[in-house]
Design a protein around this motif. Structure first.
Motif, PDB file in Angstrom:
ATOM      1  N   LYS A  62       0.852  -1.196   0.000  1.00  0.00           N
ATOM      2  CA  LYS A  62       0.000   0.000   0.000  1.00  0.00           C
ATOM      3  C   LYS A  62       0.887   1.245   0.000  1.00  0.00           C
ATOM      4  CE  LYS A  62      -4.096  -1.859   0.515  1.00  0.00           C
ATOM      5  NZ  LYS A  62      -5.079  -1.961  -0.469  1.00  0.00           N
ATOM      6  N   GLU A  63       0.302   2.320  -0.485  1.00  0.00           N
ATOM      7  CA  GLU A  63       1.023   3.585  -0.579  1.00  0.00           C
ATOM      8  C   GLU A  63       0.978   4.333   0.743  1.00  0.00           C
ATOM      9  OE1 GLU A  63      -0.229   7.311  -2.978  1.00  0.00           O
ATOM     10  OE2 GLU A  63       0.767   5.946  -4.390  1.00  0.00           O
ATOM     11  N   LEU A  64       2.079   5.017   1.045  1.00  0.00           N
ATOM     12  CA  LEU A  64       2.088   5.931   2.175  1.00  0.00           C
ATOM     13  C   LEU A  64       2.905   7.146   1.784  1.00  0.00           C
ATOM     14  CD1 LEU A  64       4.599   5.202   4.974  1.00  0.00           C
ATOM     15  CD2 LEU A  64       4.577   3.705   3.023  1.00  0.00           C
ATOM     16  N   LYS A  65       2.705   8.243   2.489  1.00  0.00           N
ATOM     17  CA  LYS A  65       3.458   9.464   2.220  1.00  0.00           C
ATOM     18  C   LYS A  65       4.515   9.652   3.297  1.00  0.00           C
ATOM     19  CE  LYS A  65       0.917  12.609  -0.620  1.00  0.00           C
ATOM     20  NZ  LYS A  65       0.372  13.945  -0.758  1.00  0.00           N
ATOM     21  N   VAL A  66       5.753   9.853   2.853  1.00  0.00           N
ATOM     22  CA  VAL A  66       6.866  10.143   3.752  1.00  0.00           C
ATOM     23  C   VAL A  66       7.491  11.441   3.259  1.00  0.00           C
ATOM     24  CG1 VAL A  66       9.067   9.327   4.672  1.00  0.00           C
ATOM     25  CG2 VAL A  66       7.276   7.667   4.148  1.00  0.00           C
ATOM     26  N   ASN A  67       7.366  12.495   4.057  1.00  0.00           N
ATOM     27  CA  ASN A  67       7.872  13.824   3.670  1.00  0.00           C
ATOM     28  C   ASN A  67       7.364  14.238   2.285  1.00  0.00           C
ATOM     29  OD1 ASN A  67       9.358  13.933   6.065  1.00  0.00           O
ATOM     30  ND2 ASN A  67      11.097  12.912   5.115  1.00  0.00           N
ATOM     31  N   ASP A  68       6.064  14.097   2.073  1.00  0.00           N
ATOM     32  CA  ASP A  68       5.404  14.449   0.817  1.00  0.00           C
ATOM     33  C   ASP A  68       5.824  13.599  -0.382  1.00  0.00           C
ATOM     34  OD1 ASP A  68       3.770  16.402   1.957  1.00  0.00           O
ATOM     35  OD2 ASP A  68       5.312  17.943   1.728  1.00  0.00           O
ATOM     36  N   LEU A  69       6.577  12.525  -0.142  1.00  0.00           N
ATOM     37  CA  LEU A  69       6.937  11.597  -1.209  1.00  0.00           C
ATOM     38  C   LEU A  69       6.050  10.365  -1.109  1.00  0.00           C
ATOM     39  CD1 LEU A  69      10.831  11.716  -0.904  1.00  0.00           C
ATOM     40  CD2 LEU A  69       9.432  12.851  -2.629  1.00  0.00           C
ATOM     41  N   LYS A  70       5.603   9.863  -2.250  1.00  0.00           N
ATOM     42  CA  LYS A  70       4.789   8.653  -2.254  1.00  0.00           C
ATOM     43  C   LYS A  70       5.705   7.435  -2.228  1.00  0.00           C
ATOM     44  CE  LYS A  70       0.807  10.579  -4.605  1.00  0.00           C
ATOM     45  NZ  LYS A  70      -0.067  10.514  -5.780  1.00  0.00           N
ATOM     46  N   LYS A  71       5.510   6.590  -1.251  1.00  0.00           N
ATOM     47  CA  LYS A  71       6.286   5.355  -1.080  1.00  0.00           C
ATOM     48  C   LYS A  71       5.312   4.199  -0.967  1.00  0.00           C
ATOM     49  CE  LYS A  71      10.293   7.462  -0.645  1.00  0.00           C
ATOM     50  NZ  LYS A  71      11.363   7.283  -1.585  1.00  0.00           N
ATOM     51  N   ARG A  72       5.817   2.974  -1.072  1.00  0.00           N
ATOM     52  CA  ARG A  72       4.981   1.782  -0.902  1.00  0.00           C
ATOM     53  C   ARG A  72       5.640   0.874   0.122  1.00  0.00           C
ATOM     54  NH1 ARG A  72       1.049   1.527  -4.482  1.00  0.00           N
ATOM     55  NH2 ARG A  72       0.494  -0.660  -4.346  1.00  0.00           N
ATOM     56  N   ASP A  81      -6.804  -2.482  17.363  1.00  0.00           N
ATOM     57  CA  ASP A  81      -7.262  -1.098  17.559  1.00  0.00           C
ATOM     58  C   ASP A  81      -6.903  -0.190  16.373  1.00  0.00           C
ATOM     59  OD1 ASP A  81      -4.540  -0.621  17.830  1.00  0.00           O
ATOM     60  OD2 ASP A  81      -4.658   0.075  19.907  1.00  0.00           O
ATOM     61  N   GLY A  82      -6.289  -0.771  15.323  1.00  0.00           N
ATOM     62  CA  GLY A  82      -5.937   0.006  14.141  1.00  0.00           C
ATOM     63  C   GLY A  82      -4.523   0.547  14.156  1.00  0.00           C
ATOM     64  N   SER A  83      -3.853   0.485  15.297  1.00  0.00           N
ATOM     65  CA  SER A  83      -2.443   0.892  15.324  1.00  0.00           C
ATOM     66  C   SER A  83      -1.621  -0.191  14.619  1.00  0.00           C
ATOM     67  CB  SER A  83      -1.968   1.095  16.760  1.00  0.00           C
ATOM     68  OG  SER A  83      -2.036  -0.129  17.480  1.00  0.00           O
ATOM     69  N   ILE A  84      -0.374   0.131  14.331  1.00  0.00           N
ATOM     70  CA  ILE A  84       0.451  -0.802  13.546  1.00  0.00           C
ATOM     71  C   ILE A  84       1.410  -1.559  14.453  1.00  0.00           C
ATOM     72  CG2 ILE A  84       2.153  -0.980  11.691  1.00  0.00           C
ATOM     73  CD1 ILE A  84       0.683   1.352  10.352  1.00  0.00           C
ATOM     74  N   LYS A  85       1.331  -2.873  14.353  1.00  0.00           N
ATOM     75  CA  LYS A  85       2.189  -3.750  15.148  1.00  0.00           C
ATOM     76  C   LYS A  85       3.536  -3.974  14.467  1.00  0.00           C
ATOM     77  CE  LYS A  85       2.036  -8.153  17.597  1.00  0.00           C
ATOM     78  NZ  LYS A  85       1.469  -7.824  18.890  1.00  0.00           N
ATOM     79  N   LEU A  86       3.511  -4.184  13.130  1.00  0.00           N
ATOM     80  CA  LEU A  86       4.712  -4.628  12.432  1.00  0.00           C
ATOM     81  C   LEU A  86       4.752  -4.079  11.011  1.00  0.00           C
ATOM     82  CD1 LEU A  86       7.118  -6.747  11.992  1.00  0.00           C
ATOM     83  CD2 LEU A  86       5.322  -8.358  11.334  1.00  0.00           C
ATOM     84  N   ILE A  87       5.944  -3.624  10.595  1.00  0.00           N
ATOM     85  CA  ILE A  87       6.209  -3.286   9.194  1.00  0.00           C
ATOM     86  C   ILE A  87       7.272  -4.269   8.710  1.00  0.00           C
ATOM     87  CG2 ILE A  87       6.996  -1.586   7.524  1.00  0.00           C
ATOM     88  CD1 ILE A  87       6.643   0.553   9.619  1.00  0.00           C
ATOM     89  N   GLN A 104      15.538   2.992   5.282  1.00  0.00           N
ATOM     90  CA  GLN A 104      14.283   3.044   4.530  1.00  0.00           C
ATOM     91  C   GLN A 104      13.101   2.679   5.422  1.00  0.00           C
ATOM     92  OE1 GLN A 104      14.137   0.251   1.263  1.00  0.00           O
ATOM     93  NE2 GLN A 104      12.064   0.849   0.691  1.00  0.00           N
ATOM     94  N   ILE A 105      13.197   1.569   6.145  1.00  0.00           N
ATOM     95  CA  ILE A 105      12.077   1.143   6.987  1.00  0.00           C
ATOM     96  C   ILE A 105      11.909   2.093   8.178  1.00  0.00           C
ATOM     97  CG2 ILE A 105      13.283  -0.532   8.459  1.00  0.00           C
ATOM     98  CD1 ILE A 105      10.826  -2.400   8.050  1.00  0.00           C
ATOM     99  N   ALA A 106      13.009   2.655   8.671  1.00  0.00           N
ATOM    100  CA  ALA A 106      12.921   3.628   9.768  1.00  0.00           C
ATOM    101  C   ALA A 106      12.188   4.892   9.306  1.00  0.00           C
ATOM    102  CB  ALA A 106      14.310   3.966  10.302  1.00  0.00           C
ATOM    103  N   ARG A 107      12.428   5.329   8.049  1.00  0.00           N
ATOM    104  CA  ARG A 107      11.712   6.496   7.503  1.00  0.00           C
ATOM    105  C   ARG A 107      10.215   6.198   7.413  1.00  0.00           C
ATOM    106  NH1 ARG A 107      16.192   6.829   4.258  1.00  0.00           N
ATOM    107  NH2 ARG A 107      15.170   5.744   2.533  1.00  0.00           N
ATOM    108  N   TYR A 108       9.878   4.994   6.940  1.00  0.00           N
ATOM    109  CA  TYR A 108       8.474   4.604   6.875  1.00  0.00           C
ATOM    110  C   TYR A 108       7.862   4.631   8.270  1.00  0.00           C
ATOM    111  CZ  TYR A 108       9.275   2.721   2.136  1.00  0.00           C
ATOM    112  OH  TYR A 108       9.573   2.561   0.815  1.00  0.00           O
ATOM    113  N   ASN A 109       8.650   4.202   9.245  1.00  0.00           N
ATOM    114  CA  ASN A 109       8.107   4.106  10.598  1.00  0.00           C
ATOM    115  C   ASN A 109       7.923   5.465  11.263  1.00  0.00           C
ATOM    116  OD1 ASN A 109       6.951   2.298  12.404  1.00  0.00           O
ATOM    117  ND2 ASN A 109       8.764   2.322  13.704  1.00  0.00           N
TER     118      ASN A 109
END
Length: 149
Positions: A62-72, A81-87, A104-109
């Motif tokens: 799925k797509e997410l925005k990191v610093n206005d950049l589109k990432k997947r 509860d909708g919070s994220i357990k694991l990336i 990369q994964i730290a930026r997503y997080n």
């Protein structure tokens, strides 16, 4: 495809127009089989069949925005509860896991705020638990099994 450092799983394949596709149980469709997809599908089955994560809490590509950049992102597992357990960040087996992969994964997080991170190329797997107060991650031997907590 190359044998990976995961248990053996049963997959559904289809051959169409000289391309092999693999069935993704999360997206409920066949996906062209590329090296990174081979790793992603093994990881999805590992989460479901070994770690007992419910299919309903797993999201793939799925797509997410990191610093206005589109990432997947590759794989995200939600808490109830909708919070994220694991990336999970998946790389092709020939891609060496490096500091860049963790960056990369730290930026997503920074956007997703997951409790756990996993990076894999199918051969080597790295697992981390986030410590948001100390602003670092601690390496683990494995990710925890799913629990309702």
């Amino acid at each position: 495809m190359l044998d990976l450092n995961f248990p053996k799983f049963s997959f559904r394949f289809k051959n169409s127009e000289n391309k092999v596709s693999i069935f993704d149980v999360i997206r409920k469709k066949f996906i062209v089989l590329q090296p990174e997809e081979w790793v992603r599908q093994h990881c999805v089955h590992y989460l479901i069949e070994v770690k007992n994560y419910p299919i309903s809490l797993i999201n793939v590509e799925k797509e997410l925005k990191v610093n206005d950049l589109k990432k997947r992102y590759d794989i995200v597992v939600f808490n109830t509860d909708g919070s994220i357990k694991l990336i999970v960040e998946c790389k092709a087996p020939k891609i060496k896991i490096s500091q860049d992969t963790f960056d990369q994964i730290a930026r997503y997080n920074l956007t997703l705020n997951a409790d756990y991170l996993m990076v894999t190329n199918g051969i080597n797997h790295y697992y981390c638990k986030m410590d948001f107060e100390a602003e670092h991650y601690q390496f683990l031997r494995d990710i925890p099994e799913y629990s309702q907590q």
